[in-house]
Motif scaffolding. Structure first.
Motif, short mmCIF file in Angstrom:
data_model
loop_
_atom_site.label_atom_id
_atom_site.label_comp_id
_atom_site.label_asym_id
_atom_site.label_seq_id
_atom_site.Cartn_x
_atom_site.Cartn_y
_atom_site.Cartn_z
N LEU A 187 0.84 -1.22 0.00
CA LEU A 187 0.00 0.00 0.00
C LEU A 187 0.87 1.26 0.00
CD1 LEU A 187 -2.86 -0.89 2.51
CD2 LEU A 187 -3.05 -0.52 0.05
N ASP A 188 1.98 1.15 0.74
CA ASP A 188 2.89 2.28 0.84
C ASP A 188 3.38 2.73 -0.54
OD1 ASP A 188 3.88 3.65 3.02
OD2 ASP A 188 5.93 2.96 2.51
N ILE A 189 3.72 1.75 -1.38
CA ILE A 189 4.22 2.09 -2.74
C ILE A 189 3.05 2.45 -3.66
CG2 ILE A 189 5.55 1.30 -4.74
CD1 ILE A 189 7.21 -0.40 -2.85
N LEU A 190 1.95 1.68 -3.58
CA LEU A 190 0.80 2.00 -4.43
C LEU A 190 0.33 3.44 -4.20
CD1 LEU A 190 -1.53 -1.19 -4.37
CD2 LEU A 190 0.25 -0.60 -6.02
N SER A 191 0.45 3.89 -2.94
CA SER A 191 -0.08 5.24 -2.63
C SER A 191 0.78 6.35 -3.24
CB SER A 191 -0.24 5.43 -1.13
OG SER A 191 1.03 5.45 -0.53
N LEU A 192 1.89 6.00 -3.90
CA LEU A 192 2.64 7.03 -4.64
C LEU A 192 1.80 7.61 -5.77
CD1 LEU A 192 6.19 5.39 -5.04
CD2 LEU A 192 5.58 7.31 -3.57
N TRP A 193 0.91 6.79 -6.35
CA TRP A 193 0.04 7.31 -7.43
C TRP A 193 -1.44 6.96 -7.26
CZ3 TRP A 193 2.97 2.94 -7.82
CH2 TRP A 193 2.34 1.78 -8.26
N ARG A 194 -1.77 6.08 -6.32
CA ARG A 194 -3.17 5.70 -6.13
C ARG A 194 -3.78 6.48 -4.98
NH1 ARG A 194 -4.01 1.73 -9.56
NH2 ARG A 194 -6.18 2.19 -9.18
N PRO A 195 -5.11 6.61 -4.91
CA PRO A 195 -6.12 6.27 -5.90
C PRO A 195 -5.93 7.08 -7.19
CG PRO A 195 -7.14 6.70 -3.77
CD PRO A 195 -5.71 7.12 -3.66
N THR A 196 -6.26 6.45 -8.31
CA THR A 196 -6.14 7.15 -9.61
C THR A 196 -7.46 7.86 -9.93
OG1 THR A 196 -6.88 5.19 -10.83
CG2 THR A 196 -4.50 5.42 -10.47
N PRO A 197 -7.41 8.91 -10.75
CA PRO A 197 -8.64 9.67 -11.03
C PRO A 197 -9.64 8.92 -11.94
CG PRO A 197 -6.68 10.77 -11.96
CD PRO A 197 -6.22 9.46 -11.41
N LEU A 198 -10.91 9.23 -11.76
CA LEU A 198 -11.94 8.81 -12.72
C LEU A 198 -12.39 10.08 -13.43
CD1 LEU A 198 -13.89 6.40 -13.66
CD2 LEU A 198 -15.56 7.45 -12.15
N PHE A 199 -12.25 10.11 -14.74
CA PHE A 199 -12.61 11.31 -15.51
C PHE A 199 -13.94 11.12 -16.22
CE2 PHE A 199 -7.97 11.89 -15.34
CZ PHE A 199 -7.91 13.23 -14.97
N ARG A 200 -14.67 12.23 -16.37
CA ARG A 200 -15.81 12.20 -17.28
C ARG A 200 -15.36 12.86 -18.58
NH1 ARG A 200 -21.94 14.14 -16.68
NH2 ARG A 200 -22.50 13.84 -18.86
N ALA A 201 -15.51 12.14 -19.70
CA ALA A 201 -15.04 12.63 -21.01
C ALA A 201 -16.11 13.51 -21.65
CB ALA A 201 -14.67 11.44 -21.89
#
Ligand SMILES: Cc1ncc(COP(=O)(O)O)c(C=O)c1O
Length: 452
Positions: free
Chosen positions: A71-85
């Motif tokens: 989790l420590d490493i994943l949290s460098l970029w996570r959670p990732t964004p959800l975009f509306r196109a």
């Protein structure tokens, strides 16, 4: 200002993976030993994988805790964004809403680090010193190089020769993270030397590169093998993608009608949709799940559901999956990560159960969609991801025709900044379309092993 992005706080990063094996109506057929063709024992698996991953591979526990170190490493970029196109919706003049989960924000530029970090961690705590792997487009190789470097493990990557030549900067990225990279087929392993003796110009395939990585693993002490897709534990690690998407859609007050992902070995699609299939299985929601593959390598739409090897040299266990035959060498399309003859057993089984659907596209319409998306939304998709973009656009156009305001959500599995040669070729009208090469696939299917 328009609200077009749904973010989660760090606290909302999932702390458990979802294991769909707990909810299957029929258990998966077991992996078989490539020689005896009997169900494989954990001891036999341990020649190539560490124990915690072997346990996850066979686990039927629904929720599995994600270790703090991961989790420590994943949290460098996570959670990732959800975009509306929204711009794409407007351009297409569709009543549909289009959302995409952006996995391209990871350090290596795709969803692949979600499992690379977990696999490097479990190898590290099990005493592995060196990890060998294969890579197609270089996305998985760079993800594993990034993860192993963080845990102080050596990383050896066999990169499919056609991609090695097409994508020199993916190689540089792996070198930055201290990996050794060989063009496959290579002279490093007996398997590679045998292929080169038969065909010195062989462009390579994922099936061949897997054979080389396993050959390296079993002949080098302290080495284990890592696979970037197909296996159950890889699908498991990718479920952070779908679990986050679920929270984000709930936050936006949306429920999906159609969910779309591209499929090579099946991992980004699986990670994205499995947490939603849980709802479908529990009769909560009617959602369509669409897996998108290239016509040049159509394992779900044209392959057979049979036991087959995961590699060309018949070194991997036999697994029941959709396959085009382990000897099938796909044409050299630019979506290197989708050039694999097989499909994850979990994705294949769900396809058999008709819980998911599959479509295939030629590469020119795929790049047409990729260019449109890049110009309208600004983000440049990887060629693999562009398959999902194409399908999402076609679903939105269907909604327009049928006057339906459906919610379409797709997984933006990676960016295309290392794939610009492919974009150049498309813009110069130099990309060839390949259909299912019927004769070569029929030949490869005749060579499938007979079981029982
Ligand atoms: C950006 C991207 N998307 C998708 C894939 C396909 O793999 P999978 O089906 O395991 O997600 C790859 C494989 O390399 C990839 O690099």
């Amino acid at each position: 200002m328009r609200d077009n992005v749904i973010m989660l706080s760090k606290k909302e990063l999932p702390d458990q993976w979802y294991n769909i094996a707990a909810d299957l109506q029929k258990p998966l057929p077991p992996p078989l030993h490539p020689g005896t063709k009997k169900p494989l024992t954990p001891e036999e698996f341990s020649a190539i994988f560490p124990l915690p991953l072997i346990e996850q591979e066979a686990s039927i526990q629904r929720w599995i805790k994600i270790p703090e170190e991961v989790l420590d490493i994943l949290s460098l970029w996570r959670p990732t964004p959800l975009f509306r196109a929204r711009r794409l919706e407007k351009y297409l003049d569709t009543p549909a809403k289009i959302f995409f989960k952006d996995e391209s924000v990871s350090p290596a530029g795709s969803h692949k680090p979600n499992t690379a970090v977990a696999q490097a961690y479990y190898n590290k705590i099990s005493g592995t010193k060196r990890l060998a792997t294969e890579t197609g487009a270089g996305q998985w190789g760079s993800a594993l190089a990034f993860a192993t470097d963080f845990f102080g493990l050596q990383c050896i990557v066999y990169m499919v020769k056609v991609s090695y030549e097409q994508k020199p900067y993916r190689r540089s990225l792996m070198h930055i993270w201290n990996a050794q990279v060989h063009a496959s087929p290579s002279k490093e392993t007996q398997t590679g030397r045998d292929v080169l003796a038969r065909d010195p110009e062989c462009p390579g395939s994922l099936g061949m590169a897997i054979s080389e990585a396993i050959d390296d693993t079993v002949h080098t002490p302290g080495t284990k093998y890592a696979l970037g897709s197909v296996l159950n534990h890889v699908m498991l690690h990718q479920t952070v993608v779908g679990l986050e998407t679920k929270k984000q859609l709930a936050q936006a007050g949306e429920t999906p009608d159609v969910m779309i992902g591209c499929v090579g070995g099946g991992s980004n699609f699986a990670g994205f949709v499995f947490p939603f299939i849980f709802d479908k299985l529990n009769a909560k929601r009617q959602i369509r799940f669409v897996a998108v593959e290239p016509t040049a390598c159509p394992s779900l739409t044209k392959g057979m559901y049979r036991y087959d090897f995961g590699d060309t040299a018949q070194m991997t266990p036999l697994i029941k999956m959709n396959t085009l035959g382990h000897n099938f060498v796909p044409p050299c399309i630019h979506s290197g990560g989708l050039r694999y003859h097989g499909m994850a057993p979990l994705v294949s089984a769900l396809h058999q159960e008709k819980l998911i659907e599959a479509v295939s596209y030629r590469q020119n319409p795929v790049f047409e969609a990729a260019l449109l998306f890049s110009r309208v939304e600004g983000r440049v998709p990887a060629p693999e991801t562009a398959h999902a973009v194409r399908a999402a656009i076609d679903e939105a156009l269907r909604c327009k025709k049928e006057k339906k305001a459906q919610t379409i959500v797709f997984n933006f599995s990676g960016h295309g900044y290392f794939d610009l040669t492919a974009y150049d070729k498309y813009m110069a009208k130099q990309l060839e379309d390949y259909d299912y090469p019927q004769e070569s696939i029929e030949k490869a299917l005749r060579e499938l092993p007979t079981i029982g």
